[in-house]
Design a protein around this motif. Structure first.
Motif, PDB file in Angstrom:
ATOM      1  N   GLY A  39      -3.276 -11.532  37.165  1.00  0.00           N
ATOM      2  CA  GLY A  39      -2.715 -11.405  35.823  1.00  0.00           C
ATOM      3  C   GLY A  39      -2.257  -9.997  35.513  1.00  0.00           C
ATOM      4  O   GLY A  39      -1.731  -9.286  36.361  1.00  0.00           O
ATOM      5  N   ASP A  40      -2.487  -9.584  34.275  1.00  0.00           N
ATOM      6  CA  ASP A  40      -2.069  -8.261  33.811  1.00  0.00           C
ATOM      7  C   ASP A  40      -3.222  -7.258  33.845  1.00  0.00           C
ATOM      8  O   ASP A  40      -3.290  -6.348  33.014  1.00  0.00           O
ATOM      9  N   MET A  85      -3.996 -11.811  30.425  1.00  0.00           N
ATOM     10  CA  MET A  85      -2.557 -11.661  30.207  1.00  0.00           C
ATOM     11  C   MET A  85      -2.290 -10.908  28.918  1.00  0.00           C
ATOM     12  O   MET A  85      -3.118 -10.897  28.007  1.00  0.00           O
ATOM     13  N   GLU A  91       2.521 -17.901  26.439  1.00  0.00           N
ATOM     14  CA  GLU A  91       2.139 -18.960  27.382  1.00  0.00           C
ATOM     15  C   GLU A  91       1.854 -20.274  26.646  1.00  0.00           C
ATOM     16  O   GLU A  91       2.260 -21.347  27.085  1.00  0.00           O
TER      17      GLU A  91
END
Length: 136
Positions: A39-40, A85, A91
């Motif tokens: 992810g982030d 995220m 999303e």
């Protein structure tokens, strides 16, 4: 056999936490040791996640948490899994749009099926109905 690597990392506020219930998760985004790139996670301003809800993945993430707990002396009595995220709202909107598209396709399919079955029914009943004679 499962070919995916289930990756987990604790979400903590204190660096030496011994009980962790929140875990960032991902698939095939970690290397051996302490490398977690799902992810982030590399973005330092990101502090959000989207709850992982797929039932078929949960046991594998739980197994990864158990392995991490044994290796780093951390317990996770009730782990919750999140995809890390920056903007989970985007999303969720994507999920909604996908669901709306599937719903519209299903409605169109039902409409086409109704037209088709109505045409067959009308054709069949027209052939079975007695023919009226003109005149006499």
């Amino acid at each position: 056999k499962n070919l995916d690597t289930y990756c987990v990392a604790p979400i903590v506020t204190a660096p030496n936490a011994t009980v962790v219930d929140f875990w960032a998760v991902g698939l095939n985004c970690c290397a051996s040791g302490a490398t977690f790139t799902c992810g982030d996670v590399t973005n330092p301003i990101v502090h959000a996640g989207l709850r992982a809800m797929r039932d078929e993945q949960r046991p594998f993430f739980r197994l990864a948490v158990n392995q991490a707990g044994a290796e780093y002396n951390v317990s996770a009595p009730h782990p919750l899994f999140f995809y890390w995220m920056g903007n989970p709202s985007v999303e969720v909107v994507g999920y909604r749009d996908q669901a709306n598209g599937l719903f519209l396709h299903a409605c169109m399919g039902v409409a086409v099926l109704n037209v088709f079955t109505t045409a067959i029914f009308l054709t069949a009943t027209a052939q079975l109905a007695p023919k009226k004679r003109r005149g006499v």
